[in-house]
Every structure is written in structure tokens, then in C-alpha cells.
Write a protein that holds these residues in place. Sequence first.
Motif, PDB file in Angstrom:
ATOM      1  N   ASP A  36       0.832  -1.202   0.000  1.00  0.00           N
ATOM      2  CA  ASP A  36       0.000   0.000   0.000  1.00  0.00           C
ATOM      3  C   ASP A  36       0.869   1.255   0.000  1.00  0.00           C
ATOM      4  O   ASP A  36       0.553   2.248  -0.666  1.00  0.00           O
ATOM      5  N   ALA A  39       1.950   2.069  -3.462  1.00  0.00           N
ATOM      6  CA  ALA A  39       0.911   2.034  -4.492  1.00  0.00           C
ATOM      7  C   ALA A  39       0.901   3.270  -5.376  1.00  0.00           C
ATOM      8  O   ALA A  39       0.481   3.205  -6.544  1.00  0.00           O
ATOM      9  N   LEU A  81       6.541  -1.291  -6.986  1.00  0.00           N
ATOM     10  CA  LEU A  81       5.847  -2.571  -7.020  1.00  0.00           C
ATOM     11  C   LEU A  81       6.250  -3.357  -8.264  1.00  0.00           C
ATOM     12  O   LEU A  81       6.365  -2.798  -9.360  1.00  0.00           O
ATOM     13  N   ALA A  86       0.400  -4.678  -7.665  1.00  0.00           N
ATOM     14  CA  ALA A  86      -0.662  -3.698  -7.430  1.00  0.00           C
ATOM     15  C   ALA A  86      -2.024  -4.371  -7.396  1.00  0.00           C
ATOM     16  O   ALA A  86      -2.892  -4.034  -6.579  1.00  0.00           O
ATOM     17  N   VAL A  90      -2.102  -4.854  -3.020  1.00  0.00           N
ATOM     18  CA  VAL A  90      -2.553  -3.555  -2.513  1.00  0.00           C
ATOM     19  C   VAL A  90      -3.984  -3.728  -2.011  1.00  0.00           C
ATOM     20  O   VAL A  90      -4.852  -4.205  -2.746  1.00  0.00           O
ATOM     21  N   SER A  93      -7.233  -2.869  -3.967  1.00  0.00           N
ATOM     22  CA  SER A  93      -7.474  -3.473  -5.269  1.00  0.00           C
ATOM     23  C   SER A  93      -8.628  -4.466  -5.195  1.00  0.00           C
ATOM     24  O   SER A  93      -8.719  -5.257  -4.247  1.00  0.00           O
ATOM     25  N   TYR A  96      -7.417  -7.997  -4.607  1.00  0.00           N
ATOM     26  CA  TYR A  96      -6.506  -8.202  -3.471  1.00  0.00           C
ATOM     27  C   TYR A  96      -6.565  -9.637  -2.956  1.00  0.00           C
ATOM     28  O   TYR A  96      -7.639 -10.177  -2.694  1.00  0.00           O
TER      29      TYR A  96
END
Length: 341
Positions: A36, A39, A81, A86, A90, A93, A96
Motif C-alpha cells: 500500500d 501504491a 511494485l 498492485a 494492494v 485493489s 486483493y
Amino acid sequence: MPSRDNAVTRERLLEMMTAYKSTYLLRAAIELKVFDALANGPCDPDDVAAILRTDPRATRVLLRALAATGLLEVSGEQFTLAPGAAELLVTTSPGYGGGVVKVAASDHEWDAMRDLAEVVRRGGTLLGTGAEAPGFDYWVDFAEHLTFATKPGAEWVAELLGPWAGGREGLTVLDVGCGHGLFGFTLLGRHPGARGWCLDWPNVLEVAARHADRLGVADRVAHLPGDAFEAPLGGPYDVVLLGNVLFQFSQRRATELLRRLAGVLKPGGRVVIVSFTTGDRPPAEDHHAHLLGLLMLGWTAGGEMHSPTAYRKMLATAGLGATEAHERPGFPLRVITGERP
């Protein structure tokens, strides 16, 4: 996944011996939300430490280790990243997947498996409370953090049952050991008139209720808290789902449960088992399932992985006919069904 053709080499042994270091590195980075912090673009270690409120020197060491494993990229002292991070790491997202670490690399698993040699000597778990007992907190994490196979597996089951389920008036679905509940909820989502019942421990049902609400089916779902071997089951039902449940038990015990569930099926109703399996292919082709079998040895009283043939025998012994086994290329789970005459 290892190949049967792979020779045992020093390099391969060293990789296995040190694999846990990558695990604790990933766990720490996810807990700290390192991904994060990166990001929005490149940062140096001091910037990341300021965002995370961590020690600058320790952060620099962590970032370099993440770059060494390919989770980050680095140019000079600027970290970014790596491709794919990502989307998967993150937290904001839609894709995720970092939360899966609480399932795939849990403390519960480490506690059960840290002395696997002694587990093998004794023939079973060293834990005071096994995974099949109430109060085993792992199942809350399992319900909360969906694995990479959960949604595809739930959609596959709904597809397999689609035409048949569409022909059942007022479809009723019992999801036994429901966990996250997605197998049942996905089926309900495809059949607006269907209703579902989730059976699991009370603390797990709290998580399932949140998933039902998120998926817009909460008004058609009821909860049955308790032990699947003892709790009142209600019914009768058109479908009884068992997702990754029966390998927590011996074949004899699993058959007892299937016999109990067969008693709450409507005529023509189906039991649907969704599970990892072993026994019908070379072990290297079911690598994950065999390692999961070790875990069942380490944290249950008698659980083990069963073969599709064994599941079909269990279903037949429970009085269910027309058994079928389904598989999908590249997908680790099997679906085995049986029907009440």
C-alpha cells in the motif's frame, strides 16, 4: 509443483529448507501494508518507513529482501511494485489476495506441523483441540479470507447444477460446514427463488452472514449453528453441499455424516461434495492435496484425503445413487455428486 522427473539435488533441498523464509517475509510485508505504501509510485526506504511508522534501517532491510524475491523492483534506492503486485497485494485493489496468507500460512498450521515427526510417531494431532472441534479459530480466518479457488469453485458448482436446479420448484440448499458460504450463495444468486441454510459453528456463521449480505442473498439465508453430526438439520432439501469438509474425518466417520445428510434430502435431491482428492493420479499431479493431507494428519483426530472412488463408495453406502465425479483441467478441486432415488 514438482515433477516426477525432478532429481533430488542440493539446490532443490536448499530451496525446501529455506522456503519458510519467503513465507515470513511475505507475511510481514502484508501485515505492515508495504505494498500500500508503494501504491502511488516509487519511494525510498525512509519515505516508506515514515508512511508505515517503522524503523528506517529495518524497513530498508525488508524492502531489499522483497526486491530479492521479486515482489518489488528497485533502482538505486527507489523501490516500486513488481508487475502484478498492485492487483494482488494492494489492499484497495478489487483483486486483493493478501488476506489468503492467514489461511495458507496460518499460525494454526505452523503450531500443528512444527513437529511433524512426532505427529507421525503418535499417529495423529498433538493439539489439545483439533480442527474439527468447536472453537478452532482458523475457520473464522478461512471464512473471512477467500482463497484463489473459492470463487471459481463456487461458480463451477453452480454451472454443474444449473439445468437440474432450474427445474426444481422452490430450490432449497443446505451448506454443511459452510465456512464463507460462497458455494451456496452463488447457487442462490443464479436461482432467485432459491433459499439456503448454512450450518457451521456460531463464530463462523457471523462471517458467512457478512458474505451473504455483500452478495445480496442475506434475505434468503438462514443459519443452523452447531455440529453437523448433532445439530438439528431441518429440511428436506434439494441440495446438500459439502465444501472441503469430509477430509477432516476418516472414511467411516465421513460416511456416517453422509448417511445423516441423505436423510434430509428430497426424492431426487443431490449431495454435492467439493474437495481436494488423492489416490487416482500420481502424487506429483496432486501435490497440494497431498500436503493438505499432511495437515489433516497434524490437526485432526482421523482426517485424511480421500479419492474420488472412495467418495463414490461413501455416497453409495449412504444410500445415494447416480454418483458422478467431475474435474476441470488446471483446477485443483473435484466435484462428486450423489442423488437420492
